[in-house]
Design an enzyme around this catalytic site. Structure first.
Site, short mmCIF file in Angstrom:
data_model
loop_
_atom_site.label_atom_id
_atom_site.label_comp_id
_atom_site.label_asym_id
_atom_site.label_seq_id
_atom_site.Cartn_x
_atom_site.Cartn_y
_atom_site.Cartn_z
N SER A 124 0.54 -1.15 0.12
CA SER A 124 0.11 0.06 0.20
C SER A 124 0.34 1.05 -0.48
O SER A 124 2.18 1.23 0.83
CB SER A 124 -0.69 -0.26 1.29
N TYR A 148 -1.44 -0.97 11.55
CA TYR A 148 -1.29 -1.65 9.85
C TYR A 148 -0.63 -2.00 8.78
O TYR A 148 -0.43 -2.45 8.13
CB TYR A 148 -3.36 -0.67 8.95
N LYS A 152 2.28 -3.95 7.00
CA LYS A 152 2.23 -4.11 5.17
C LYS A 152 3.95 -3.95 5.27
O LYS A 152 4.37 -4.45 4.40
CB LYS A 152 1.60 -2.88 4.88
P1 NAD Z 1 -11.17 -7.22 1.17
O1 NAD Z 1 -11.12 -7.29 3.00
O2 NAD Z 1 -11.93 -6.40 0.45
O3 NAD Z 1 -10.27 -8.34 0.79
C1 NAD Z 1 -9.62 -9.20 1.75
C2 NAD Z 1 -10.31 -10.54 1.81
O4 NAD Z 1 -8.82 -11.62 2.02
C3 NAD Z 1 -11.13 -10.27 2.17
O5 NAD Z 1 -12.24 -11.85 0.92
C4 NAD Z 1 -11.09 -11.98 3.52
O6 NAD Z 1 -12.16 -12.80 3.69
C5 NAD Z 1 -10.37 -11.94 3.44
N1 NAD Z 1 -8.50 -12.53 4.40
C6 NAD Z 1 -8.66 -11.63 5.37
N2 NAD Z 1 -7.70 -12.40 6.50
C7 NAD Z 1 -7.73 -14.03 5.53
C8 NAD Z 1 -7.05 -15.10 6.49
N3 NAD Z 1 -6.54 -14.40 7.74
N4 NAD Z 1 -6.94 -15.87 5.68
C9 NAD Z 1 -7.45 -16.41 4.88
N5 NAD Z 1 -8.36 -15.13 3.82
C10 NAD Z 1 -8.50 -13.89 4.96
O7 NAD Z 1 -9.79 -6.05 1.29
P2 NAD Z 1 -9.68 -5.87 -0.58
O8 NAD Z 1 -9.63 -4.31 -0.50
O9 NAD Z 1 -9.69 -6.05 -1.58
O10 NAD Z 1 -7.59 -5.03 -0.04
C11 NAD Z 1 -6.78 -6.39 -0.22
C12 NAD Z 1 -5.80 -6.37 -0.60
O11 NAD Z 1 -5.11 -4.93 -0.75
C13 NAD Z 1 -5.12 -6.29 1.73
O12 NAD Z 1 -4.08 -7.08 2.23
C14 NAD Z 1 -5.02 -4.90 1.83
O13 NAD Z 1 -4.63 -4.27 2.81
C15 NAD Z 1 -4.30 -4.02 0.38
N6 NAD Z 1 -4.98 -3.33 0.51
C16 NAD Z 1 -5.98 -2.67 -0.34
C17 NAD Z 1 -6.25 -0.86 -0.06
C18 NAD Z 1 -7.71 -1.02 -0.25
O14 NAD Z 1 -7.31 0.51 -0.55
N7 NAD Z 1 -9.18 -1.35 -0.95
C19 NAD Z 1 -5.19 -0.48 -0.43
C20 NAD Z 1 -3.89 -0.82 -0.55
C21 NAD Z 1 -3.58 -2.43 0.43
#
Ligand code: NAD
Ligand code: UDP
Length: 336
Positions: A124, A148, A152
């Site tokens: 991120s 958080y 990362k």
């Molecule tokens: P999201 O919560 O929609 O997707 C994450 C998925 O991981 C979910 O389906 C959740 O059920 C699953 N999950 C969580 N912990 C788990 C575990 N221990 N075992 C198995 N599954 C697990 O989030 P997103 O927005 O799709 O983000 C995906 C990734 O991108 C994350 O790592 C997040 O930190 C990173 N990210 C997101 C953003 C954003 O703004 N959405 C920005 C930068 C980075």
């Protein structure tokens, strides 16, 4: 390619599964559904006429992971699984370090044991902390302001160190800026569990009448209209960024970070106005105090991803607000 996608039922994961299906890859999704529902994958199946194999389980379950790697010959892993709510991470740092850091280490151990050493990791722009200048390039100093962000940064460090210790690792750290929007069909999109923390889902829930008004967190920043500036990137562009990284990994040595952003900075009020104009729907808002921990402005120099991965964002601000609204207005209660 055969690809394991952790967290593939979530927001960015489900759009990436769709993109990989369209590119002809085979996908296995591992997700514990802590922040998602299998409905997203069902709909991806309908849109692409192809079903990802779904395994409900946790990335911290090492026995399960070893079994999965024994049963499938994966070429690579795309690792989305993790918790992402900044406020919650301050209240429950233990959860975030266990799920995000320990979970990633368990996954990487199982990968190494199986000889699968190509990894695309969801990092991120938060790892840049409060940048000294803009736009941000990958060599900027790294820092974090909450658990958080630290989680990362720690996983990035684990990856960099692993790649130094074993040259077989090929790892792409994708530093996302602000993912927004939804697939143009309006069938899949972002489905926050509670009150959204992020701007775009909040705007769309106000527009659909689920919330009375948007609080604009601060109008006294040093930006063109005083409100916070971010680099919003369409989730389908982001999904294609994962495909580009996946295709490039066999040629990459060690661990590399790539910014995935558009390079454009839009303010909170720019996004509100674009949403209202493009969708012809009002978004009532009021100016509220700054949100603690927020920075004034953040946007990417995404030149490295363009030069190395051959990837560049193509979708516009209008695409972002239009697709967000199509998803929200067709699915006012998300997947429920
Ligand atoms: P999201 O919560 O929609 O997707 C994450 C998925 O991981 C979910 O389906 C959740 O059920 C699953 N999950 C969580 N912990 C788990 C575990 N221990 N075992 C198995 N599954 C697990 O989030 P997103 O927005 O799709 O983000 C995906 C990734 O991108 C994350 O790592 C997040 O930190 C990173 N990210 C997101 C953003 C954003 O703004 N959405 C920005 C930068 C980075
Ligand atoms: N923001 C806002 N009201 C909200 C949510 C966010 O004014 O209800 C602002 C926030 O202060 C920031 C921008 O919108 O300037 C993007 O916030 P978001 O939480 O989506 O992303 P991040 O802060 O993590 O970049």
């Amino acid at each position: 390619m055969k690809v394991l996608i952790t967290g593939g039922a979530g927001y960015i994961g489900s759009h990436t599964v769709l993109c990989l299906h369209e590119a002809g890859h085979d996908v296995v999704v591992l997700d514990n559904l802590s922040n998602s529902s299998v409905e997203s994958l069902k709909r991806v199946g309908e849109l692409t006429n192809k079903c990802a194999q779904f395994i409900e389980g946790d990335i911290r379950d090492e026995q399960l992971l070893n079994r999965i790697f024994n049963e499938h010959a994966f070429d690579a892993v795309i690792h989305f699984a993790g918790l992402k709510a900044v406020g919650e991470s301050v209240a429950r740092p233990d959860l975030y370090y266990d799920n995000n850091v320990n979970g990633s280490m368990v996954l990487m151990r199982a990968m190494k044991a199986a000889g699968v050493m190509r990894l695309v990791f969801s990092s991120s722009a938060t790892v840049y902390g409060d940048p000294a200048s803009l736009p941000i390039t990958e060599d900027f100093p790294l820092s974090a302001t909450n658990p958080y962000g630290w989680s990362k940064l720690m996983v990035e460090q684990v990856c960099r160190d692993a790649a130094v210790a074993d040259e077989n690792w090929q790892i792409a750290l994708l530093r996302y800026f602000n993912p927004v929007g939804a697939h143009e069909s309006g069938r899949i999109g972002e489905d926050p569990n509670d009150i959204p923390n992020n701007l775009m889902p909040f705007i769309s829930q106000v527009a659909v009448g689920k919330r009375a008004e948007l609080s604009v967190f601060g109008d006294d920043y040093d930006t063109h209209d005083g409100t916070g500036v971010r680099d919003y990137i369409h989730v389908m562009d982001l999904a294609r960024g994962h495909l580009a990284a996946l295709n490039y990994l066999p040629k990459q040595k060690g661990c590399e970070a790539y910014n995935l952003g558009t390079g454009n900075g839009y303010s909170v009020l720019d996004m509100v106005k674009a949403f209202e104009t493009q969708n012809q729907v009002p978004v009532p808002y009021r100016i509220a105090p700054r949100r603690p921990g927020d920075i004034a402005a953040c946007y990417a120099n995404a030149g490295k991803a363009e030069q190395v991965l051959g990837w560049t964002a193509t979708m516009t601000q209008d695409d972002m607000v239009r697709d967000t609204w199509r998803w929200q207005s067709h699915n006012p209660n998300g997947y429920k």
